[in-house]
Design an enzyme around this catalytic site. Structure first.
Site, mmCIF file in Angstrom:
data_model
loop_
_atom_site.group_PDB
_atom_site.id
_atom_site.type_symbol
_atom_site.label_atom_id
_atom_site.label_comp_id
_atom_site.label_asym_id
_atom_site.label_seq_id
_atom_site.Cartn_x
_atom_site.Cartn_y
_atom_site.Cartn_z
ATOM 1 N N ARG A 1 -0.296 6.600 -47.979
ATOM 2 C CA ARG A 1 -1.603 8.233 -47.758
ATOM 3 C C ARG A 1 -0.754 9.470 -47.757
ATOM 4 N NH1 ARG A 1 -3.286 5.038 -49.623
ATOM 5 N NH2 ARG A 1 -4.508 3.113 -49.415
ATOM 6 N N SER B 1 -11.271 6.763 -43.483
ATOM 7 C CA SER B 1 -10.264 5.742 -42.555
ATOM 8 C C SER B 1 -9.859 7.367 -41.885
ATOM 9 C CB SER B 1 -8.818 5.297 -42.825
ATOM 10 O OG SER B 1 -9.918 4.362 -44.316
ATOM 11 N N GLU C 1 -4.541 9.725 -40.255
ATOM 12 C CA GLU C 1 -4.796 10.204 -41.925
ATOM 13 C C GLU C 1 -5.511 11.217 -42.391
ATOM 14 O OE1 GLU C 1 -5.214 6.054 -43.903
ATOM 15 O OE2 GLU C 1 -6.266 7.570 -45.883
HETATM 16 C C1 FAD Z 1 -16.297 7.083 -47.181
HETATM 17 C C2 FAD Z 1 -14.727 7.015 -47.297
HETATM 18 C C3 FAD Z 1 -14.281 5.921 -48.334
HETATM 19 C C4 FAD Z 1 -12.642 6.583 -48.161
HETATM 20 N N1 FAD Z 1 -12.289 5.042 -48.628
HETATM 21 C C5 FAD Z 1 -10.955 5.287 -48.667
HETATM 22 C C6 FAD Z 1 -9.822 4.908 -49.606
HETATM 23 O O1 FAD Z 1 -9.958 3.548 -50.093
HETATM 24 N N2 FAD Z 1 -8.579 4.856 -49.741
HETATM 25 C C7 FAD Z 1 -7.707 6.225 -49.955
HETATM 26 O O2 FAD Z 1 -7.144 6.607 -49.962
HETATM 27 N N3 FAD Z 1 -9.355 7.054 -48.914
HETATM 28 C C8 FAD Z 1 -10.246 6.831 -49.302
HETATM 29 N N4 FAD Z 1 -11.006 7.812 -48.245
HETATM 30 C C9 FAD Z 1 -9.702 9.489 -48.199
HETATM 31 C C10 FAD Z 1 -10.607 9.946 -49.706
HETATM 32 O O3 FAD Z 1 -12.198 10.308 -50.173
HETATM 33 C C11 FAD Z 1 -8.657 10.376 -50.052
HETATM 34 O O4 FAD Z 1 -8.422 11.020 -49.115
HETATM 35 C C12 FAD Z 1 -9.232 11.378 -51.241
HETATM 36 O O5 FAD Z 1 -8.030 11.569 -52.055
HETATM 37 C C13 FAD Z 1 -9.170 12.524 -50.856
HETATM 38 O O6 FAD Z 1 -9.847 13.604 -52.005
HETATM 39 P P1 FAD Z 1 -10.288 15.304 -51.961
HETATM 40 O O7 FAD Z 1 -10.672 15.787 -52.962
HETATM 41 O O8 FAD Z 1 -11.924 13.824 -50.930
HETATM 42 O O9 FAD Z 1 -9.028 16.119 -50.682
HETATM 43 P P2 FAD Z 1 -9.353 17.022 -49.247
HETATM 44 O O10 FAD Z 1 -9.819 15.607 -48.557
HETATM 45 O O11 FAD Z 1 -10.730 17.878 -49.720
HETATM 46 O O12 FAD Z 1 -8.656 16.887 -48.773
HETATM 47 C C14 FAD Z 1 -7.591 16.136 -48.522
HETATM 48 C C15 FAD Z 1 -5.824 16.861 -48.841
HETATM 49 O O13 FAD Z 1 -5.518 16.791 -49.705
HETATM 50 C C16 FAD Z 1 -4.803 18.306 -50.022
HETATM 51 N N5 FAD Z 1 -5.645 18.706 -51.569
HETATM 52 C C17 FAD Z 1 -6.986 18.690 -51.790
HETATM 53 N N6 FAD Z 1 -7.031 19.049 -53.728
HETATM 54 C C18 FAD Z 1 -5.527 19.929 -53.421
HETATM 55 C C19 FAD Z 1 -5.144 19.504 -54.862
HETATM 56 N N7 FAD Z 1 -6.102 20.324 -56.014
HETATM 57 N N8 FAD Z 1 -3.864 20.642 -54.729
HETATM 58 C C20 FAD Z 1 -2.940 19.577 -53.825
HETATM 59 N N9 FAD Z 1 -2.740 19.432 -52.809
HETATM 60 C C21 FAD Z 1 -4.908 19.244 -52.370
HETATM 61 C C22 FAD Z 1 -5.780 19.065 -49.231
HETATM 62 O O14 FAD Z 1 -4.676 20.335 -48.948
HETATM 63 C C23 FAD Z 1 -5.542 17.944 -48.121
HETATM 64 O O15 FAD Z 1 -5.181 17.759 -47.479
HETATM 65 C C24 FAD Z 1 -12.088 7.555 -48.255
HETATM 66 C C25 FAD Z 1 -12.777 8.594 -47.843
HETATM 67 C C26 FAD Z 1 -14.388 8.825 -47.192
HETATM 68 C C27 FAD Z 1 -15.449 9.765 -46.977
#
Ligand code: FAD
Length: 313
Positions: free
Chosen positions: A181, A230, A300
């Site tokens: 992660r 998580s 996380e």
């Molecule tokens: C119901 C639920 C289930 C989930 N299940 C999982 C799972 O099974 N596995 C898992 O790994 N995660 C899971 N997640 C967490 C999440 O979906 C992941 O971490 C996902 O990759 C975050 O993406 P985001 O676009 O929402 O990023 P954000 O939440 O908006 O940001 C997360 C991080 O990514 C950075 N970021 C975003 N976009 C960019 C970009 N273009 N360039 C550089 N940095 C960037 C942000 O600065 C921040 O540090 C879950 C979340 C929820 C709500």
């Protein structure tokens, strides 16, 4: 609600050719799954990669920059985010192209789910794990998102991004520094595009795998809640949820924030929680787990911005 000094007119005057949207004191809460938090001092939605590079090259060095994706792994604090928050939109960063050799080239605003679907449509195996992750590809690159035995590190060939100085850079897999992660690619880089490697597959089998992923999630995770997924990383050899459960935290509350009864590594906003409630509850859980097992849980979920009583605004 916090209101920051308006920096937008000054920024616009430095950037006459800017094409994207730049807004002062823009609310962020509806851009996150938790639905909490204050505004961005300025929210920028670039038109495309060149516009993003132009913006960053002309943005005064002292202005902090924070990038957000679909806000599924994020707590925005109640006082909002000073400086510029950048969010990539589907118009400039939403392309998906299937390339020779079972590859997919994808803009980083694309939701992970769409990548899984596009791969299935092209009978490309190896990307079905994205079906269950509710973020964007930008977030997946930064977080090394993964589930059900697959992770971003397994499928990424290279990523493109723009650094704080406005330089477009390409990162090979080995430059991404992927760990659980986490990516240790330079923290200032905003990813704009990813190239994934899949393998030939049977479309029906891929679709069945995606269906399995969906069902497993619906059964085990509070995916319809206001949550951030998580909350804590699994410590080596341990499951965070088991440590949280053993410390008696299942169902624990603070204000309107609660440790999910269904999956106790998920925190949920039951409706009117503040970011301080949610983050404070997370800290309560960390303390209790430490007292119970001697293990320090590591967040996380990313927390951005400042608390409600911040006086620098
Ligand atoms: C119901 C639920 C289930 C989930 N299940 C999982 C799972 O099974 N596995 C898992 O790994 N995660 C899971 N997640 C967490 C999440 O979906 C992941 O971490 C996902 O990759 C975050 O993406 P985001 O676009 O929402 O990023 P954000 O939440 O908006 O940001 C997360 C991080 O990514 C950075 N970021 C975003 N976009 C960019 C970009 N273009 N360039 C550089 N940095 C960037 C942000 O600065 C921040 O540090 C879950 C979340 C929820 C709500």
């Amino acid at each position: 609600m916090t209101t920051f000094p308006d920096i937008v007119p000054d920024l616009k005057s430095r950037m006459p050719e800017l094409r994207g949207r730049l807004m002062a004191n823009a609310p962020l809460k509806d851009l996150t799954w938790f639905r909490v938090g204050g505004p961005a001092q300025a929210l920028f939605s670039p038109a495309d990669e060149a516009d993003l590079a132009y913006f960053l090259a002309r943005l005064p060095a002292e202005v902090p920059v924070t990038v957000i994706g679909l806000g599924s792994n994020l707590i925005v604090r109640d006082g909002g985010v000073p400086g510029v928050v950048i969010r990539l939109g589907g118009k400039g960063f939403g392309a998906i192209a299937v390339e020779e050799g079972h590859r997919l080239r994808v803009g980083t605003a694309v939701p992970d789910v769409k990548v899984a679907r596009a791969a299935a449509d092209a009978a490309i195996d190896g990307l079905a794990f994205y079906r269950g992750i509710p973020g964007s590809i930008g977030g997946a690159l930064r977080m090394n998102a993964g589930a059900h035995g697959g992770e971003t590190t397994d499928v990424l060939i290279e990523a493109r991004g723009v650094d704080r100085r406005g330089e477009v850079r390409v990162f090979r897999h080995s430059d991404m520094g992927f760990a659980y992660r986490h990516s240790s690619a330079p923290a200032d880089v905003i990813f704009t595009e990813a190239l994934f490697q899949g393998r030939p597959g049977d479309q029906a089998a891929i679709l069945a795998e995606m269906e399995r992923v969906t069902e497993a999630r619906e059964a085990a995770q509070p995916i319809k809640e206001k949550t951030g997924g998580s909350t804590f990383k699994n410590p080596p050899g341990r499951k965070a949820w088991q440590l949280i459960d053993a410390a008696g935290c299942r169902g624990l509350t603070r204000g309107d924030a609660q440790v999910s009864e269904m999956h106790c590594n998920f925190l949920i906003n039951r409706g009117s929680a503040t970011a301080a409630d949610i983050e404070g509850l997370g800290e309560d859980v960390r303390r209790r787990v430490y007292e119970h097992s001697g293990i320090e849980l590591e967040w996380e979920i990313k927390r951005i911005g400042v608390e409600a009583d911040w006086d620098g605004a």
